[in-house]
Design a protein around this motif. Structure first.
Motif, PDB file in Angstrom:
ATOM      1  N   THR A  20      58.681  43.521  44.194  1.00  0.00           N
ATOM      2  CA  THR A  20      57.346  43.750  44.748  1.00  0.00           C
ATOM      3  C   THR A  20      57.287  43.340  46.210  1.00  0.00           C
ATOM      4  O   THR A  20      56.680  44.027  47.041  1.00  0.00           O
ATOM      5  N   GLU A  31      59.091  45.990  48.220  1.00  0.00           N
ATOM      6  CA  GLU A  31      58.262  47.199  48.360  1.00  0.00           C
ATOM      7  C   GLU A  31      57.170  46.993  49.404  1.00  0.00           C
ATOM      8  O   GLU A  31      56.888  47.896  50.200  1.00  0.00           O
ATOM      9  N   TYR A  32      56.551  45.827  49.389  1.00  0.00           N
ATOM     10  CA  TYR A  32      55.500  45.540  50.370  1.00  0.00           C
ATOM     11  C   TYR A  32      56.058  45.605  51.788  1.00  0.00           C
ATOM     12  O   TYR A  32      55.451  46.214  52.686  1.00  0.00           O
ATOM     13  N   GLU A  51      56.953  49.186  52.919  1.00  0.00           N
ATOM     14  CA  GLU A  51      55.774  49.985  53.227  1.00  0.00           C
ATOM     15  C   GLU A  51      55.130  49.517  54.535  1.00  0.00           C
ATOM     16  O   GLU A  51      54.688  50.344  55.351  1.00  0.00           O
ATOM     17  N   TRP A  85      48.740  40.585  43.594  1.00  0.00           N
ATOM     18  CA  TRP A  85      49.610  41.731  43.862  1.00  0.00           C
ATOM     19  C   TRP A  85      51.083  41.394  43.688  1.00  0.00           C
ATOM     20  O   TRP A  85      51.905  42.271  43.452  1.00  0.00           O
ATOM     21  N   HIS A 118      46.329  43.540  48.793  1.00  0.00           N
ATOM     22  CA  HIS A 118      47.308  42.498  49.117  1.00  0.00           C
ATOM     23  C   HIS A 118      46.623  41.242  49.675  1.00  0.00           C
ATOM     24  O   HIS A 118      47.075  40.640  50.640  1.00  0.00           O
TER      25      HIS A 118
END
Length: 420
Positions: free
Chosen positions: A49, A52-53, A56, A312, A410
Protein backbone atom coordinates in the motif's frame (compact mmCIF):
# COMPACT_ATOMS: atom_id res chain seq x y z
CA UNK A 1 -6.07 -13.58 7.16
CA UNK A 2 -6.87 -11.34 10.14
CA UNK A 3 -6.15 -13.30 13.32
CA UNK A 4 -6.80 -12.95 17.03
CA UNK A 5 -3.41 -11.75 18.21
CA UNK A 6 -2.56 -11.76 21.92
CA UNK A 7 -3.00 -8.50 23.80
CA UNK A 8 0.02 -6.21 24.30
CA UNK A 9 0.02 -3.09 26.39
CA UNK A 10 1.56 0.31 25.62
CA UNK A 11 2.31 -0.50 22.02
CA UNK A 12 2.51 3.09 20.81
CA UNK A 13 6.09 3.57 21.99
CA UNK A 14 7.29 0.02 21.42
CA UNK A 15 10.42 -0.78 19.45
CA UNK A 16 9.34 -1.73 15.93
CA UNK A 17 11.33 -4.97 16.16
CA UNK A 18 9.17 -6.22 19.04
CA UNK A 19 5.85 -4.81 17.87
CA UNK A 20 6.35 -5.78 14.23
CA UNK A 21 6.82 -9.41 15.19
CA UNK A 22 3.92 -9.39 17.68
CA UNK A 23 1.57 -7.99 15.05
CA UNK A 24 2.74 -10.42 12.38
CA UNK A 25 4.25 -7.80 10.07
CA UNK A 26 7.76 -9.19 9.53
CA UNK A 27 10.28 -11.62 10.95
CA UNK A 28 13.73 -13.08 10.34
CA UNK A 29 15.29 -16.51 10.09
CA UNK A 30 18.97 -17.41 10.61
CA UNK A 31 18.90 -19.51 7.44
CA UNK A 32 18.04 -16.41 5.41
CA UNK A 33 20.73 -14.45 7.23
CA UNK A 34 21.19 -11.34 9.32
CA UNK A 35 19.82 -8.12 7.88
CA UNK A 36 17.47 -10.01 5.54
CA UNK A 37 13.97 -9.81 7.06
CA UNK A 38 10.95 -11.29 5.34
CA UNK A 39 7.48 -9.78 5.18
CA UNK A 40 4.48 -11.61 6.61
CA UNK A 41 1.05 -11.14 4.98
CA UNK A 42 -0.06 -8.10 7.02
CA UNK A 43 3.35 -6.47 6.65
CA UNK A 44 3.29 -7.16 2.93
CA UNK A 45 -0.06 -5.32 2.73
CA UNK A 46 1.43 -2.27 4.49
CA UNK A 47 4.47 -2.34 2.22
CA UNK A 48 2.42 -2.79 -0.95
CA UNK A 49 0.00 0.00 0.00
CA UNK A 50 2.86 2.36 0.80
CA UNK A 51 4.53 1.57 -2.52
CA UNK A 52 1.27 2.17 -4.41
CA UNK A 53 0.80 5.52 -2.67
CA UNK A 54 4.32 6.66 -3.54
CA UNK A 55 4.10 5.53 -7.16
CA UNK A 56 0.81 7.38 -7.63
CA UNK A 57 2.14 10.53 -5.91
CA UNK A 58 5.16 10.43 -8.22
CA UNK A 59 3.03 9.83 -11.30
CA UNK A 60 0.91 12.87 -10.46
CA UNK A 61 4.11 14.88 -10.09
CA UNK A 62 5.34 14.04 -13.58
CA UNK A 63 7.63 11.08 -12.92
CA UNK A 64 7.96 8.14 -15.31
CA UNK A 65 8.67 4.76 -13.73
CA UNK A 66 11.30 2.29 -14.88
CA UNK A 67 12.75 -1.05 -13.82
CA UNK A 68 16.46 -1.79 -13.85
CA UNK A 69 18.56 -4.86 -12.88
CA UNK A 70 19.93 -5.31 -9.37
CA UNK A 71 23.25 -6.43 -10.90
CA UNK A 72 25.79 -4.42 -12.84
CA UNK A 73 29.28 -4.94 -14.17
CA UNK A 74 32.07 -3.79 -11.91
CA UNK A 75 33.05 -1.31 -14.62
CA UNK A 76 29.73 0.49 -14.15
CA UNK A 77 30.59 1.30 -10.54
CA UNK A 78 34.14 2.23 -11.46
CA UNK A 79 32.70 4.86 -13.80
CA UNK A 80 30.18 6.14 -11.23
CA UNK A 81 32.85 6.38 -8.55
CA UNK A 82 31.24 3.89 -6.19
CA UNK A 83 34.08 1.42 -6.58
CA UNK A 84 36.76 3.86 -5.48
CA UNK A 85 34.71 5.71 -2.85
CA UNK A 86 32.14 3.20 -1.60
CA UNK A 87 33.41 -0.35 -2.21
CA UNK A 88 33.74 -1.14 1.51
CA UNK A 89 29.94 -1.01 1.73
CA UNK A 90 29.41 -3.15 -1.38
CA UNK A 91 29.17 -6.91 -1.67
CA UNK A 92 32.21 -8.49 -3.34
CA UNK A 93 32.06 -8.97 -7.11
CA UNK A 94 30.99 -12.29 -8.62
CA UNK A 95 32.81 -13.87 -11.55
CA UNK A 96 30.41 -14.54 -14.39
CA UNK A 97 31.53 -15.64 -17.85
CA UNK A 98 34.86 -13.86 -17.68
CA UNK A 99 33.31 -10.68 -16.26
CA UNK A 100 32.76 -9.41 -12.76
CA UNK A 101 29.26 -8.39 -11.73
CA UNK A 102 28.21 -6.68 -8.51
CA UNK A 103 25.00 -6.33 -6.54
CA UNK A 104 24.23 -2.65 -6.91
CA UNK A 105 24.63 -0.37 -3.87
CA UNK A 106 22.48 2.35 -5.45
CA UNK A 107 20.21 2.95 -8.44
CA UNK A 108 21.72 6.16 -9.82
CA UNK A 109 24.28 4.55 -12.18
CA UNK A 110 21.52 2.50 -13.80
CA UNK A 111 19.34 5.57 -14.26
CA UNK A 112 22.25 7.46 -15.78
CA UNK A 113 22.55 4.67 -18.37
CA UNK A 114 18.79 4.77 -19.01
CA UNK A 115 19.04 8.52 -19.66
CA UNK A 116 22.10 7.99 -21.88
CA UNK A 117 20.35 5.35 -23.99
CA UNK A 118 18.37 8.01 -25.87
CA UNK A 119 19.18 11.47 -27.19
CA UNK A 120 17.45 14.35 -25.43
CA UNK A 121 16.51 17.90 -26.31
CA UNK A 122 16.23 20.76 -23.85
CA UNK A 123 12.51 20.69 -24.63
CA UNK A 124 12.22 17.30 -22.85
CA UNK A 125 13.75 18.54 -19.62
CA UNK A 126 13.21 18.10 -16.79
CA UNK A 127 13.06 14.33 -17.27
CA UNK A 128 11.97 12.62 -14.05
CA UNK A 129 12.80 8.89 -13.76
CA UNK A 130 11.57 6.95 -10.71
CA UNK A 131 11.94 3.37 -9.50
CA UNK A 132 11.13 1.32 -6.43
CA UNK A 133 14.13 -0.92 -6.79
CA UNK A 134 16.33 -3.28 -4.86
CA UNK A 135 19.85 -2.43 -3.79
CA UNK A 136 22.33 -4.11 -1.47
CA UNK A 137 24.71 -2.92 1.22
CA UNK A 138 27.34 -5.06 2.93
CA UNK A 139 26.46 -3.84 6.41
CA UNK A 140 28.39 -5.25 9.37
CA UNK A 141 26.30 -7.58 11.54
CA UNK A 142 26.76 -5.37 14.60
CA UNK A 143 24.79 -2.46 13.07
CA UNK A 144 21.90 -4.51 11.70
CA UNK A 145 18.52 -4.21 13.41
CA UNK A 146 14.94 -5.03 12.48
CA UNK A 147 13.90 -3.10 9.39
CA UNK A 148 15.94 0.04 10.01
CA UNK A 149 19.34 -1.33 8.99
CA UNK A 150 19.24 -4.18 6.47
CA UNK A 151 21.38 -5.63 3.70
CA UNK A 152 18.68 -5.95 1.03
CA UNK A 153 16.94 -2.60 0.57
CA UNK A 154 13.90 -1.64 -1.47
CA UNK A 155 14.55 2.00 -2.26
CA UNK A 156 12.05 4.63 -3.35
CA UNK A 157 14.48 6.42 -5.64
CA UNK A 158 14.25 8.92 -8.47
CA UNK A 159 16.58 11.00 -10.62
CA UNK A 160 15.65 14.20 -12.37
CA UNK A 161 17.73 15.18 -15.38
CA UNK A 162 17.42 18.90 -15.91
CA UNK A 163 19.20 22.09 -16.88
CA UNK A 164 21.19 23.90 -14.20
CA UNK A 165 18.58 26.66 -14.26
CA UNK A 166 15.85 24.12 -13.44
CA UNK A 167 17.68 22.30 -10.65
CA UNK A 168 16.64 24.47 -7.69
CA UNK A 169 12.96 24.40 -8.65
CA UNK A 170 13.07 20.63 -9.17
CA UNK A 171 14.73 20.10 -5.79
CA UNK A 172 12.16 22.40 -4.17
CA UNK A 173 9.33 20.38 -5.73
CA UNK A 174 10.95 17.15 -4.51
CA UNK A 175 11.16 18.50 -0.96
CA UNK A 176 7.50 19.53 -1.08
CA UNK A 177 6.59 16.03 -2.31
CA UNK A 178 8.39 14.62 0.74
CA UNK A 179 6.53 16.97 3.07
CA UNK A 180 3.14 16.02 1.56
CA UNK A 181 3.91 12.32 1.98
CA UNK A 182 4.89 12.88 5.61
CA UNK A 183 1.56 14.57 6.28
CA UNK A 184 -0.32 11.60 4.81
CA UNK A 185 1.80 9.14 6.77
CA UNK A 186 1.72 11.01 10.07
CA UNK A 187 5.51 11.45 10.17
CA UNK A 188 7.10 14.42 11.95
CA UNK A 189 10.71 15.16 10.90
CA UNK A 190 13.08 15.79 13.79
CA UNK A 191 15.15 18.20 11.68
CA UNK A 192 16.38 19.06 8.20
CA UNK A 193 20.12 18.80 7.60
CA UNK A 194 22.28 20.21 4.83
CA UNK A 195 24.86 17.44 4.65
CA UNK A 196 28.29 18.64 3.56
CA UNK A 197 31.65 16.93 3.01
CA UNK A 198 34.21 16.41 5.75
CA UNK A 199 37.93 15.82 5.76
CA UNK A 200 39.67 12.92 4.07
CA UNK A 201 39.60 11.05 0.78
CA UNK A 202 36.03 9.81 0.99
CA UNK A 203 34.74 12.61 -1.22
CA UNK A 204 35.25 13.50 -4.87
CA UNK A 205 37.93 16.20 -5.05
CA UNK A 206 36.02 18.91 -6.92
CA UNK A 207 35.77 21.93 -4.56
CA UNK A 208 33.95 24.25 -7.00
CA UNK A 209 31.41 21.54 -7.83
CA UNK A 210 30.70 21.08 -4.11
CA UNK A 211 30.29 24.81 -3.55
CA UNK A 212 27.83 25.19 -6.42
CA UNK A 213 25.70 22.26 -5.32
CA UNK A 214 25.74 23.32 -1.65
CA UNK A 215 24.68 26.88 -2.57
CA UNK A 216 21.78 25.52 -4.58
CA UNK A 217 20.60 23.19 -1.82
CA UNK A 218 20.79 26.01 0.73
CA UNK A 219 18.59 28.03 -1.62
CA UNK A 220 16.13 25.12 -1.72
CA UNK A 221 15.95 24.91 2.07
CA UNK A 222 15.55 28.65 2.47
CA UNK A 223 12.91 28.73 -0.26
CA UNK A 224 10.95 25.96 1.45
CA UNK A 225 10.89 27.90 4.71
CA UNK A 226 12.13 25.03 6.91
CA UNK A 227 14.84 25.57 9.53
CA UNK A 228 17.94 23.49 8.91
CA UNK A 229 21.37 22.71 10.27
CA UNK A 230 24.61 22.00 8.45
CA UNK A 231 26.31 18.65 9.02
CA UNK A 232 29.94 18.23 7.98
CA UNK A 233 30.98 14.72 6.98
CA UNK A 234 27.42 13.61 6.14
CA UNK A 235 27.40 14.18 2.36
CA UNK A 236 27.34 11.51 -0.32
CA UNK A 237 30.77 10.91 -1.83
CA UNK A 238 29.76 12.75 -5.02
CA UNK A 239 27.86 15.72 -3.62
CA UNK A 240 25.98 17.46 -0.78
CA UNK A 241 22.42 16.56 0.12
CA UNK A 242 19.40 17.55 2.11
CA UNK A 243 18.65 14.88 4.70
CA UNK A 244 15.26 14.69 6.39
CA UNK A 245 15.88 13.20 9.82
CA UNK A 246 13.53 11.21 12.06
CA UNK A 247 13.93 9.83 15.60
CA UNK A 248 12.98 6.30 16.65
CA UNK A 249 11.47 5.04 19.91
CA UNK A 250 14.92 4.83 21.53
CA UNK A 251 15.79 8.41 20.59
CA UNK A 252 18.17 7.42 17.79
CA UNK A 253 18.23 9.68 14.76
CA UNK A 254 18.28 8.40 11.19
CA UNK A 255 17.87 9.76 7.68
CA UNK A 256 14.58 8.85 6.04
CA UNK A 257 14.41 11.05 2.92
CA UNK A 258 16.98 12.88 0.80
CA UNK A 259 17.34 15.44 -1.97
CA UNK A 260 20.68 15.86 -3.76
CA UNK A 261 22.06 17.99 -6.58
CA UNK A 262 24.76 16.14 -8.50
CA UNK A 263 27.17 17.54 -11.07
CA UNK A 264 29.56 14.57 -10.76
CA UNK A 265 27.76 11.61 -12.32
CA UNK A 266 26.48 13.46 -15.40
CA UNK A 267 30.13 14.20 -16.16
CA UNK A 268 31.34 10.67 -15.37
CA UNK A 269 28.73 9.14 -17.69
CA UNK A 270 29.15 11.89 -20.32
CA UNK A 271 25.46 12.76 -20.23
CA UNK A 272 24.21 15.56 -22.42
CA UNK A 273 21.19 17.16 -24.04
CA UNK A 274 20.86 19.32 -27.11
CA UNK A 275 20.39 22.98 -26.23
CA UNK A 276 18.35 25.57 -28.16
CA UNK A 277 21.47 26.46 -30.16
CA UNK A 278 21.97 22.85 -31.27
CA UNK A 279 25.05 22.37 -29.08
CA UNK A 280 25.56 19.59 -26.54
CA UNK A 281 25.12 20.62 -22.92
CA UNK A 282 25.57 18.79 -19.63
CA UNK A 283 22.44 18.12 -17.54
CA UNK A 284 22.29 18.30 -13.77
CA UNK A 285 21.14 15.19 -11.91
CA UNK A 286 18.81 15.75 -8.95
CA UNK A 287 18.56 12.66 -6.76
CA UNK A 288 15.59 12.38 -4.43
CA UNK A 289 13.91 9.75 -2.30
CA UNK A 290 10.50 10.54 -0.81
CA UNK A 291 10.42 7.80 1.83
CA UNK A 292 13.93 6.41 1.53
CA UNK A 293 13.99 2.65 1.93
CA UNK A 294 10.61 0.97 2.31
CA UNK A 295 12.05 -1.04 5.20
CA UNK A 296 13.12 1.97 7.25
CA UNK A 297 9.90 3.83 6.43
CA UNK A 298 7.72 0.96 7.67
CA UNK A 299 9.87 0.57 10.79
CA UNK A 300 9.29 4.22 11.60
CA UNK A 301 5.57 3.99 10.86
CA UNK A 302 5.19 1.01 13.19
CA UNK A 303 6.71 3.05 16.02
CA UNK A 304 4.91 6.32 15.21
CA UNK A 305 1.48 4.67 15.11
CA UNK A 306 2.07 1.79 17.52
CA UNK A 307 0.61 -0.54 14.90
CA UNK A 308 -2.58 1.59 14.61
CA UNK A 309 -1.88 2.70 11.06
CA UNK A 310 -3.96 5.35 9.26
CA UNK A 311 -7.06 3.77 7.74
CA UNK A 312 -5.66 3.88 4.20
CA UNK A 313 -2.49 2.03 5.28
CA UNK A 314 -3.95 -0.48 7.77
CA UNK A 315 -3.54 -4.18 6.85
CA UNK A 316 -7.24 -4.71 7.63
CA UNK A 317 -9.46 -1.65 7.29
CA UNK A 318 -12.79 -3.09 8.44
CA UNK A 319 -13.65 -6.18 10.44
CA UNK A 320 -17.22 -7.50 10.51
CA UNK A 321 -18.34 -8.78 13.92
CA UNK A 322 -21.63 -10.72 13.91
CA UNK A 323 -23.11 -10.89 17.40
CA UNK A 324 -24.19 -14.51 16.91
CA UNK A 325 -24.37 -17.24 14.30
CA UNK A 326 -27.72 -15.84 13.13
CA UNK A 327 -26.03 -12.67 11.84
CA UNK A 328 -23.17 -14.51 10.14
CA UNK A 329 -24.69 -14.37 6.60
CA UNK A 330 -25.22 -10.59 6.86
CA UNK A 331 -21.64 -10.10 8.07
CA UNK A 332 -20.31 -12.24 5.22
CA UNK A 333 -22.26 -10.14 2.70
CA UNK A 334 -20.81 -6.94 4.19
CA UNK A 335 -17.27 -8.27 3.89
CA UNK A 336 -17.86 -9.32 0.28
CA UNK A 337 -19.25 -5.88 -0.63
CA UNK A 338 -16.22 -4.19 0.95
CA UNK A 339 -13.79 -6.45 -0.90
CA UNK A 340 -15.56 -5.89 -4.20
CA UNK A 341 -15.19 -2.11 -3.70
CA UNK A 342 -11.50 -2.29 -2.93
CA UNK A 343 -11.47 -2.21 0.87
CA UNK A 344 -9.49 -4.65 2.99
CA UNK A 345 -12.16 -6.35 5.11
CA UNK A 346 -12.31 -9.57 7.10
CA UNK A 347 -14.79 -11.53 9.16
CA UNK A 348 -14.40 -12.40 12.85
CA UNK A 349 -17.27 -14.74 13.68
CA UNK A 350 -18.46 -16.18 17.00
CA UNK A 351 -16.07 -19.13 16.63
CA UNK A 352 -13.29 -16.68 17.60
CA UNK A 353 -14.81 -16.03 21.02
CA UNK A 354 -17.20 -13.63 22.67
CA UNK A 355 -18.06 -10.33 21.03
CA UNK A 356 -16.06 -8.46 23.67
CA UNK A 357 -13.00 -10.62 23.07
CA UNK A 358 -13.26 -10.12 19.32
CA UNK A 359 -13.58 -6.35 19.73
CA UNK A 360 -10.48 -6.26 21.94
CA UNK A 361 -8.51 -8.40 19.50
CA UNK A 362 -9.46 -6.09 16.62
CA UNK A 363 -8.46 -2.95 18.57
CA UNK A 364 -5.98 -1.84 15.85
CA UNK A 365 -8.49 -2.21 12.99
CA UNK A 366 -9.84 1.25 12.11
CA UNK A 367 -13.48 0.15 11.65
CA UNK A 368 -15.30 -2.56 13.60
CA UNK A 369 -18.71 -3.30 12.10
CA UNK A 370 -20.96 -4.91 14.72
CA UNK A 371 -23.89 -6.78 13.17
CA UNK A 372 -26.77 -7.63 15.53
CA UNK A 373 -30.29 -8.72 14.77
CA UNK A 374 -31.52 -5.17 14.05
CA UNK A 375 -28.60 -4.45 11.73
CA UNK A 376 -28.96 -7.74 9.86
CA UNK A 377 -32.69 -7.20 9.33
CA UNK A 378 -32.29 -3.62 8.09
CA UNK A 379 -28.98 -3.92 6.19
CA UNK A 380 -27.44 -1.56 8.73
CA UNK A 381 -23.99 -1.33 10.29
CA UNK A 382 -23.25 -0.20 13.85
CA UNK A 383 -19.66 0.99 13.64
CA UNK A 384 -17.16 1.13 16.46
CA UNK A 385 -14.21 3.31 15.50
CA UNK A 386 -10.72 2.52 16.69
CA UNK A 387 -10.60 5.83 18.59
CA UNK A 388 -13.63 4.81 20.69
CA UNK A 389 -16.38 6.71 18.85
CA UNK A 390 -19.61 4.95 17.92
CA UNK A 391 -21.51 6.68 15.11
CA UNK A 392 -25.23 5.99 14.81
CA UNK A 393 -26.15 2.86 12.86
CA UNK A 394 -26.24 3.60 9.14
CA UNK A 395 -27.15 1.72 5.96
CA UNK A 396 -24.29 -0.58 4.98
CA UNK A 397 -23.91 1.12 1.60
CA UNK A 398 -23.40 4.52 3.28
CA UNK A 399 -20.84 3.12 5.74
CA UNK A 400 -18.85 1.53 2.93
CA UNK A 401 -18.92 4.72 0.90
CA UNK A 402 -17.74 6.86 3.82
CA UNK A 403 -14.90 4.49 4.63
CA UNK A 404 -13.85 4.48 0.98
CA UNK A 405 -13.79 8.29 0.98
CA UNK A 406 -11.60 8.40 4.10
CA UNK A 407 -9.22 5.87 2.58
CA UNK A 408 -9.04 7.76 -0.71
CA UNK A 409 -8.12 11.00 1.08
CA UNK A 410 -5.01 9.44 2.69
CA UNK A 411 -5.71 11.39 5.86
CA UNK A 412 -5.43 10.69 9.57
CA UNK A 413 -9.13 11.14 10.45
CA UNK A 414 -11.33 8.04 10.73
CA UNK A 415 -14.73 9.70 10.41
CA UNK A 416 -16.34 13.00 9.54
CA UNK A 417 -17.81 13.97 12.91
CA UNK A 418 -20.05 16.60 11.34
CA UNK A 419 -21.72 13.91 9.27
CA UNK A 420 -22.91 11.93 12.28
Amino acid sequence: MWSLAPQHEETTMADHRKLGRELGLFDTDPLMGAGLPYWLPDGAVVRHTLEEYIREAERRSGYRHVYSPVLGKRELYEISGHWSHYSEDMFPPMDLGGEQVVLRPSLCPHHALIYRSRSHSYRELPLRIAELGGMYRSELSGVLGGLTRVRAIQLNDAHIFCTEEQAVDEALAALELIRRAYRALGIQPSRYRLSLPGEGGKYVARPEMWRRAARMLAEVLEGSGVPYEEGAGEAAFYGPKIDVQVVDSAGREATLSTVQIDFHQPERFDLHYIGPDGAKRRPVMVHRSVIGSVERAVAHLIEVHGGAFPAWLAPVQLVALPVSEAELPAAERLVRRCLDLGLRAELAGPEHGSLGARIRSARLVPYQAVIGGREAAGDLVALRLRDGRRPAALPASEVIQRVREVVAEHGAELWDGAAG
